[in-house]
Design an enzyme around this catalytic site. Structure first.
Site, PDB file in Angstrom:
ATOM      1  CG  ASN A  11      -1.918   0.822   1.299  1.00 10.55           C
ATOM      2  OD1 ASN A  11      -2.276   1.460   2.443  1.00 10.55           O
ATOM      3  ND2 ASN A  11      -2.207   1.775   0.397  1.00 10.55           N
TER       4      ASN A  11
ATOM      5  CD  GLN B 108      -4.528   5.504   0.388  1.00 15.88           C
ATOM      6  OE1 GLN B 108      -3.616   4.610   0.711  1.00 15.88           O
ATOM      7  NE2 GLN B 108      -5.357   4.888   0.171  1.00 15.88           N
TER       8      GLN B 108
ATOM      9  CB  CYS C 276      -4.022   6.207   6.002  1.00 15.80           C
ATOM     10  SG  CYS C 276      -2.865   5.044   4.862  1.00 15.80           S
ATOM     11  N   GLY C 277      -4.028   3.575   7.876  1.00 14.27           N
ATOM     12  CA  GLY C 277      -3.283   2.669   8.992  1.00 14.27           C
ATOM     13  C   GLY C 277      -1.751   2.397   8.609  1.00 14.27           C
TER      14      GLY C 277
ATOM     15  CG  HIS D 147     -12.864  -0.104   7.377  1.00 13.87           C
ATOM     16  ND1 HIS D 147     -11.973  -0.297   6.251  1.00 13.87           N
ATOM     17  CD2 HIS D 147     -12.246   1.026   8.005  1.00 13.87           C
ATOM     18  CE1 HIS D 147     -10.973   0.358   6.271  1.00 13.87           C
ATOM     19  NE2 HIS D 147     -11.143   1.254   7.235  1.00 13.87           N
TER      20      HIS D 147
ATOM     21  CG  ASN E  21     -12.067   2.569   3.208  1.00 14.63           C
ATOM     22  OD1 ASN E  21     -11.272   2.766   2.166  1.00 14.63           O
ATOM     23  ND2 ASN E  21     -12.351   3.141   4.226  1.00 14.63           N
TER      24      ASN E  21
ATOM     25  CD  GLU F 204      -7.040   1.267   0.833  1.00 14.41           C
ATOM     26  OE1 GLU F 204      -7.098   2.786   0.798  1.00 14.41           O
ATOM     27  OE2 GLU F 204      -6.352   0.939   1.189  1.00 14.41           O
ATOM     28  NE  ARG F 205     -13.504   7.180   2.394  1.00 15.71           N
ATOM     29  CZ  ARG F 205     -13.819   7.843   3.443  1.00 15.71           C
ATOM     30  NH1 ARG F 205     -14.968   8.251   3.753  1.00 15.71           N
ATOM     31  NH2 ARG F 205     -12.636   7.855   4.548  1.00 15.71           N
TER      32      ARG F 205
ATOM     33  CB  CYS G  85      -6.678  -1.726   3.799  1.00 13.32           C
ATOM     34  SG  CYS G  85      -7.738  -0.432   4.265  1.00 13.32           S
ATOM     35  N   GLY G  86      -4.239  -0.988   6.049  1.00 15.97           N
ATOM     36  CA  GLY G  86      -4.205  -1.152   7.392  1.00 15.97           C
ATOM     37  C   GLY G  86      -5.479  -0.963   8.488  1.00 15.97           C
TER      38      GLY G  86
ATOM     39  N   GLY H 257      -8.358  -1.037   7.267  1.00 19.06           N
ATOM     40  CA  GLY H 257      -9.274  -2.130   6.921  1.00 19.06           C
ATOM     41  C   GLY H 257      -8.818  -3.621   7.813  1.00 19.06           C
TER      42      GLY H 257
HETATM   43  N1  LIG Z   1      -9.046   4.425   1.420  1.00 19.57           N
HETATM   44  C1  LIG Z   1      -8.952   5.050   2.735  1.00 19.57           C
HETATM   45  C2  LIG Z   1      -7.719   5.549   3.306  1.00 19.57           C
HETATM   46  C3  LIG Z   1      -6.480   4.750   3.210  1.00 19.57           C
HETATM   47  C4  LIG Z   1      -6.754   3.511   4.105  1.00 19.57           C
HETATM   48  C5  LIG Z   1      -5.720   2.510   4.061  1.00 19.57           C
HETATM   49  N2  LIG Z   1      -4.625   2.874   2.924  1.00 19.57           N
HETATM   50  C6  LIG Z   1      -4.973   2.242   5.205  1.00 19.57           C
HETATM   51  O1  LIG Z   1      -4.035   1.336   5.256  1.00 19.57           O
HETATM   52  O2  LIG Z   1      -5.827   2.156   6.372  1.00 19.57           O
HETATM   53  C7  LIG Z   1     -10.170   5.811   3.096  1.00 19.57           C
HETATM   54  O3  LIG Z   1     -10.750   6.456   2.110  1.00 19.57           O
HETATM   55  O4  LIG Z   1     -10.711   5.653   4.182  1.00 19.57           O
END
Ligand SMILES: N[C@H](CCC[C@H](N)C(=O)O)C(=O)O
Length: 276
Positions: free
Chosen positions: A13, A46, A75-76, A161, A192, A210-211, A219-220, A222
């Site tokens: 990611n 991101q 974002c994790g 989520h 997400n 992911e959104r 996705c952390g 997630g």
């Molecule tokens: N797409 C996510 C943001 C990045 C989250 C993801 N990259 C992670 O590692 O948590 C959102 O719109 O809420």
């Protein structure tokens, strides 16, 4: 104006990380989209912007922009890369760093083995806090999307989520169903969409559409949301290994009112300069 950046990833990611403490950064959604393009720009899932904190009790503020240019709350994988970045850039020498986000403070900590452990805060489960349109709170909800009905759990880690359980993540309709759930009208801020396969009570496989970015390799938040959903459904114990397509995370949650802890890697690939 030229800006220095680092290109980083957490389990594939990937991020552009910019020091907004020592540099003056003005971002527009259009410029973020241009730079996020994997052919005409740098390319990232991101963009992460490091800023000075608003509250003197904290060390930094952390802003997150999806590849589509939209700013989001959390974002994790990015939080782990943030901690590595501010340490490598000598913006701090603290092992545990207090970081303001749009929805609360998180505390990433660099571990001796090179991994990063993050207190991701307390998950929010009430529909209104996700936000998700529902008459009452439940462990899971039926959701009509893409011609089917999916039993989803909703969890906010600061960002929203929707997690469902599948028999085999490799066969899960992540592209079609994930896209339909991401923009479903019952999620006013979009969402997400996670697809979780339970391997054992301490092990899952996970894919996330992911959104604002589409399916990512990991996705952390997630992973945090999936473990919370699995524990609430009685499928998982407190500490879970989460296999993503980009590698493994360790997630722990002791139950309602408690924070979620996430441990995993953070890698700097290269640094560069770009016109902003
Ligand atoms: N797409 C996510 C943001 C990045 C989250 C993801 N990259 C992670 O590692 O948590 C959102 O719109 O809420």
């Amino acid at each position: 104006m030229k800006l220095k950046f680092s290109k980083m990833h957490g389990l594939g990611n990937d991020f552009v990380v910019i020091d907004g403490v020592r540099q003056t950064v003005t971002l527009s959604p259009e410029r973020i989209r241009e730079l996020g393009d994997r052919h005409f720009g740098i390319g990232f899932d991101q963009l992460l912007l490091v800023e000075a904190p608003r509250d003197a009790d904290n060390d930094f503020r952390y802003r997150i922009f999806n590849n589509d240019g939209g700013e989001v709350e959390q974002c994790g994988n990015g939080a782990r890369c943030f901690a590595r970045f501010v340490t490598e850039q000598r913006l701090t020498n603290k092992p545990a760093i207090r970081v303001e986000t749009a929805r609360g403070v998180i505390v990433p900590q660099l571990e001796a083995d090179g991994s990063v452990k993050v207190d991701m805060g307390v998950p929010r489960l009430a529909p209104a806090e996700v936000p998700f349109v529902a008459d009452a709170e439940a462990v899971s909800y039926p959701l009509e999307a893409a011609g089917g009905t999916w039993q989803i759990s909703v969890v906010s880690m600061g960002n929203p989520h929707a997690v469902q359980v599948v028999d085999d993540v490799d066969a899960a309709p992540v592209g079609a169903v994930g896209a339909a759930i991401e923009s479903h009208p019952r999620f006013p801020e979009r969402v997400n969409a996670g697809f979780m396969q339970v391997v054992a009570r301490d092990e899952i496989r996970l894919r996330v559409f992911e959104r604002g970015a589409g399916e990512t390799l990991a996705c952390g938040t997630g992973a945090c949301a999936a473990v919370v959903a699995g524990i609430r459904r009685g499928l998982l114990d407190e500490t879970v290994k989460v296999h993503t397509r980009g590698g493994d995370l360790s997630i722990s949650w002791a139950g309602p009112g408690q924070p979620v802890y996430m441990t995993g890697p953070a890698v700097t690939v290269f640094s560069g300069e770009v016109e902003f």
